[in-house]
Scaffold this motif. Structure first.
Motif, short mmCIF file in Angstrom:
data_model
loop_
_atom_site.label_atom_id
_atom_site.label_comp_id
_atom_site.label_asym_id
_atom_site.label_seq_id
_atom_site.Cartn_x
_atom_site.Cartn_y
_atom_site.Cartn_z
N ILE A 57 12.72 10.10 2.29
CA ILE A 57 13.94 8.99 1.72
C ILE A 57 13.63 7.80 2.53
N ALA A 58 13.10 7.60 3.61
CA ALA A 58 12.83 6.57 4.47
C ALA A 58 11.64 5.72 3.88
N LYS A 59 10.75 6.53 3.46
CA LYS A 59 9.20 5.68 2.91
C LYS A 59 9.11 5.55 1.63
N VAL A 60 9.87 6.32 0.63
CA VAL A 60 9.75 6.19 -0.70
C VAL A 60 10.58 4.91 -1.22
N ASP A 61 10.11 3.81 -1.87
CA ASP A 61 10.82 2.53 -2.07
C ASP A 61 11.31 2.42 -3.51
N SER A 62 12.08 3.43 -4.06
CA SER A 62 12.39 3.36 -5.40
C SER A 62 14.01 3.11 -5.64
N ALA A 63 14.47 3.25 -6.65
CA ALA A 63 15.97 2.77 -6.71
C ALA A 63 16.65 4.04 -6.75
N ALA A 64 16.36 5.22 -6.79
CA ALA A 64 16.95 6.41 -6.70
C ALA A 64 16.13 7.58 -5.99
N VAL A 65 16.23 8.13 -4.73
CA VAL A 65 15.38 8.95 -4.03
C VAL A 65 16.40 10.33 -3.97
N TYR A 66 15.88 11.62 -4.39
CA TYR A 66 16.47 12.65 -4.42
C TYR A 66 15.83 13.64 -3.37
N VAL A 67 16.63 14.53 -3.01
CA VAL A 67 16.20 15.66 -2.13
C VAL A 67 16.66 16.90 -2.70
N ASN A 68 16.02 17.87 -3.37
CA ASN A 68 16.23 19.23 -4.05
C ASN A 68 17.30 18.95 -5.24
#
Length: 389
Positions: free
Chosen positions: A329-340
């Motif tokens: 979550i912290a390192k990915v630089d995208s408009a939407a970041v998902y977990v599971n």
């Protein structure tokens, strides 16, 4: 274009939107006939999955009308006070939300964009100029006729919604360079269209849409959960921008996971190809039943790969490890970041925006699904009583 000098009252806009939704349903027969002609004309010229993007049926028209009705139910952003402060000398300083003015939308083969864009632009106080791709023009024209009828039945100017009749490249260029006439340009389509607009536009432009979306299956992933999520993200509707194009798999689970994914993709129609080699496979938005695969050593390598190849749209990590999830979550630089979860949720309707103008993959002004608030800018209103500096 319709006058912007006097903003419409919220109730008037909402009633018009509901009437537009009603007219859309009532015009279903005409819209489907026009769409059938578009589909027939496009056969053999565009891929089957792109034909699916173009094709309408009654359920899709109902969904378009539902999106318009949901926009009517949302709060009106126009005139909202975003911030208010009081100067020590008594000045009241307000930051107030206002429409852009004339918003132009250049899009390709998805007819539903016509109604989504028109509804959002109208509710947010803007005049819209729609320029569809030639593959979808007959469908777009039939949809716009229905929406204009809704406006006229409410006694409003039909020119709040406009459709460019010319679908040539030249008409797109005119919109890109219409300084003083177009206040905001939103391209919604493939890589070529986005690139043309960002490189050539002389009017303000918001980059949207291109989706090389990644799913990273971590060493701590629940593999059955991962299988279901990857399957949905790739195959539920591969021709849309939030479909996953790349699956990154931790080396510790690759031997267990990849054969399961391969069997699922090969034994379910239509079959889906897993690609592990080939030119530019990690930089291609397939929009088809194809998915690139790469085995990585750890979450940091997954993040590094995404940074090199992502279009900053949507990325997901499948893991039961909170530390790895937080790192992603912290390192990915995208408009939407998902977990599971599947990347397919990156959508204005799914995010509670009613529908969407597009998905912004840039950082300035708007990011992610663009709804009503993203179609407003703001100005400062200062109330005084004779103060001087």
């Amino acid at each position: 274009a319709a006058s912007l000098n006097k903003p419409l009252e919220t109730e008037i806009k909402n009633n018009a939107l509901l009437k537009m939704a009603e007219c859309l349903i009532n015009s279903s027969e005409e819209i489907l006939l026009a769409n059938a002609k578009d589909v027939e004309n496009a056969k053999g010229k565009i891929a089957d999955v792109m034909i699916d993007r173009l094709r309408l049926d009654f359920d899709r028209i109902k969904a378009m009308a539902k999106g318009i009705s949901e926009v009517a139910a949302l709060p009106d952003p126009v005139g909202e006070t975003l911030l208010e402060t009081k100067h020590q000398n008594g000045l009241i300083i307000k930051k107030v939300s206002i429409p852009f003015g004339v918003v132009a939308i250049i899009y390709e083969s998805r007819p539903n964009v016509t109604s989504d864009a028109a509804a959002l632009a109208f509710k947010s106080g803007n005049v819209c100029v729609l320029r569809s791709g030639k593959d979808a023009y007959l469908s777009a024209n039939a949809i716009v006729k229905a929406l204009k009828k809704g406006l006229m039945l409410c006694g409003l100017d039909e020119d709040y919604i406009n459709l460019v009749e010319d679908t040539s490249r030249e008409s797109a260029n005119v919109l890109m360079t219409a300084v003083g006439l177009v206040d905001l340009l939103i391209p919604r389509g493939g890589k070529g269209l986005i690139k043309a607009c960002t490189e050539n536009a002389k009017v303000p432009c918001i980059e949207t849409g291109t989706g090389i979306c990644h799913i990273y299956v971590d060493e701590y992933a629940d593999l059955e959960k991962a299988l279901t999520i990857v399957d949905n993200a790739k195959r539920s509707r591969p021709s849309v921008c939030n479909a996953a194009e790349v699956c990154l798999v931790h080396k510790a689970v690759a031997e267990k996971f990849l054969p399961k994914l391969y069997d699922l993709f090969q034994n379910t129609e239509p079959k889906t190809l897993l690609l592990t080699e080939g030119e530019d496979i990690y930089d291609t938005e397939f929009l088809d039943y194809k998915m690139a695969v790469k085995i990585v050593d750890n979450v940091d390598e997954a993040v590094k790969h995404i940074a090199q190849h992502s279009t900053h749209h949507s990325e997901s990590i499948i893991t039961e490890n909170r530390e790895n999830a937080d790192c992603f979550i912290a390192k990915v630089d995208s408009a939407a970041v998902y977990v599971n979860a599947s990347t397919r949720f990156t959508d204005g309707g799914e995010f509670g925006l009613g529908c969407e103008m597009g998905i912004s993959t840039q950082k300035l002004h708007a990011r992610g699904p663009m709804g009503l608030r993203e179609l407003n800018t703001y100005k400062y209103v200062i109330l005084g009583n004779g103060q001087i500096r």
